[in-house]
Design a protein around this motif. Structure first.
Motif, PDB file in Angstrom:
ATOM      1  N   ALA A  59      14.944  31.333  15.568  1.00 60.15           N
ATOM      2  CA  ALA A  59      15.202  32.299  16.640  1.00 60.15           C
ATOM      3  C   ALA A  59      14.350  31.990  17.862  1.00 60.15           C
ATOM      4  O   ALA A  59      14.844  32.003  18.996  1.00 60.15           O
ATOM      5  N   HIS A  60      13.091  31.712  17.619  1.00 56.60           N
ATOM      6  CA  HIS A  60      12.184  31.400  18.731  1.00 56.60           C
ATOM      7  C   HIS A  60      12.656  30.137  19.460  1.00 56.60           C
ATOM      8  O   HIS A  60      12.673  30.094  20.692  1.00 56.60           O
ATOM      9  N   GLN A 104      19.383  35.950  16.070  1.00 60.30           N
ATOM     10  CA  GLN A 104      18.831  36.667  17.227  1.00 60.30           C
ATOM     11  C   GLN A 104      18.814  38.172  16.993  1.00 60.30           C
ATOM     12  O   GLN A 104      17.857  38.860  17.359  1.00 60.30           O
ATOM     13  N   TYR A 159      15.996  38.928  14.752  1.00 60.47           N
ATOM     14  CA  TYR A 159      14.743  38.646  15.463  1.00 60.47           C
ATOM     15  C   TYR A 159      14.380  39.813  16.383  1.00 60.47           C
ATOM     16  O   TYR A 159      13.225  40.229  16.453  1.00 60.47           O
ATOM     17  N   GLU A 203      12.599  32.920  11.755  1.00 57.13           N
ATOM     18  CA  GLU A 203      11.904  33.306  12.984  1.00 57.13           C
ATOM     19  C   GLU A 203      11.671  32.098  13.883  1.00 57.13           C
ATOM     20  O   GLU A 203      11.806  32.195  15.106  1.00 57.13           O
TER      21      GLU A 203
END
Length: 168
Positions: A99-100, A38, A41, A96
Motif C-alpha cells: 500500500a505504501h 488501499q 490501508y 502495508e
C-alpha cells in the motif's frame, strides 16, 4: 446552451479520449487488489461485505481477490472476537508495504506533473477540481438539480478547515 456544451464535449474528449497510461493504471487500481489494499490501508480492518460495498462489487468477486491477497501474504482474515461468525480482513506488514509503495509511486508521478505545471497553475487546477467535484456530489444524471441552498451547504462544508489544498 452555449459554452457549456462545448466544455462538456471537450471534457469528454480529454478524459475519455486521451486516456493516459496513468489513468488506465488508476482505473485498474479501483477494480481489484490495489483498491482492496488501499481501502484496508486507509480504513483498517474491514469485513468482506464492507469491502464489497466500497468496491461496488459482489461478495464472490471480493472473496476471489482476498484469496489472492492472502496467498501473497498481504492480508489475514481473523474472526471477530465479539461475533465468531464474522471475519475481519486486515493488512499484514507485506500488505502495508505494498500500500505504501502504491501510494508513493502515485505521489511521485503526480508531483512530477505538478512540477511541470508550476505552483500557480497547480493551485488553480486543485481549486477548480475541488469546485467541480463539489458540484458533482450534488448533481446526478437523471435526477433533479440541487437547490441554491443545497449548493451553498455543499460549498460551506467543502470550505471547512482541513477539507482541501488552500494557499496559505
Amino acid at each position: 446552451m452555449g459554452f457549456e456544451q462545448e466544455a462538456f464535449d471537450r471534457l469528454v474528449q480529454t478524459t475519455w479520449g486521451k486516456r493516459s497510461q496513468m489513468q488506465r493504471e488508476m482505473s485498474r487500481g479501483i477494480k481489484g487488489e490495489p483498491f482492496v489494499v488501499q481501502e484496508l490501508y486507509i480504513k483498517g480492518a474491514m469485513t468482506p461485505s464492507q469491502i464489497a460495498q466500497a468496491m461496488r462489487a459482489t461478495t464472490g468477486r471480493v472473496s476471489t481477490l482476498l484469496a489472492g491477497l492472502e496467498k501473497k501474504g498481504q492480508i489475514v482474515r481473523e474472526p471477530d472476537p465479539e461475533d465468531r461468525r464474522s471475519v475481519h480482513v486486515k493488512l499484514t506488514k507485506t500488505g502495508e508495504e505494498r500500500a505504501h509503495k502504491q501510494r508513493e509511486d502515485m505521489r511521485e508521478a503526480i508531483c512530477w506533473i505538478f512540477s511541470q505545471m508550476g505552483e500557480r497553475r497547480t493551485r488553480e487546477f486543485i481549486d477548480l477540481t475541488d469546485e467541480f467535484t463539489t458540484y458533482m456530489t450534488l448533481c446526478m444524471p437523471g435526477k433533479s438539480r440541487p437547490t441554491p441552498e443545497q449548493v451553498k451547504q455543499a460549498f460551506d462544508k467543502a470550505s471547512e478547515p482541513g477539507s482541501g489544498f488552500r494557499e496559505q
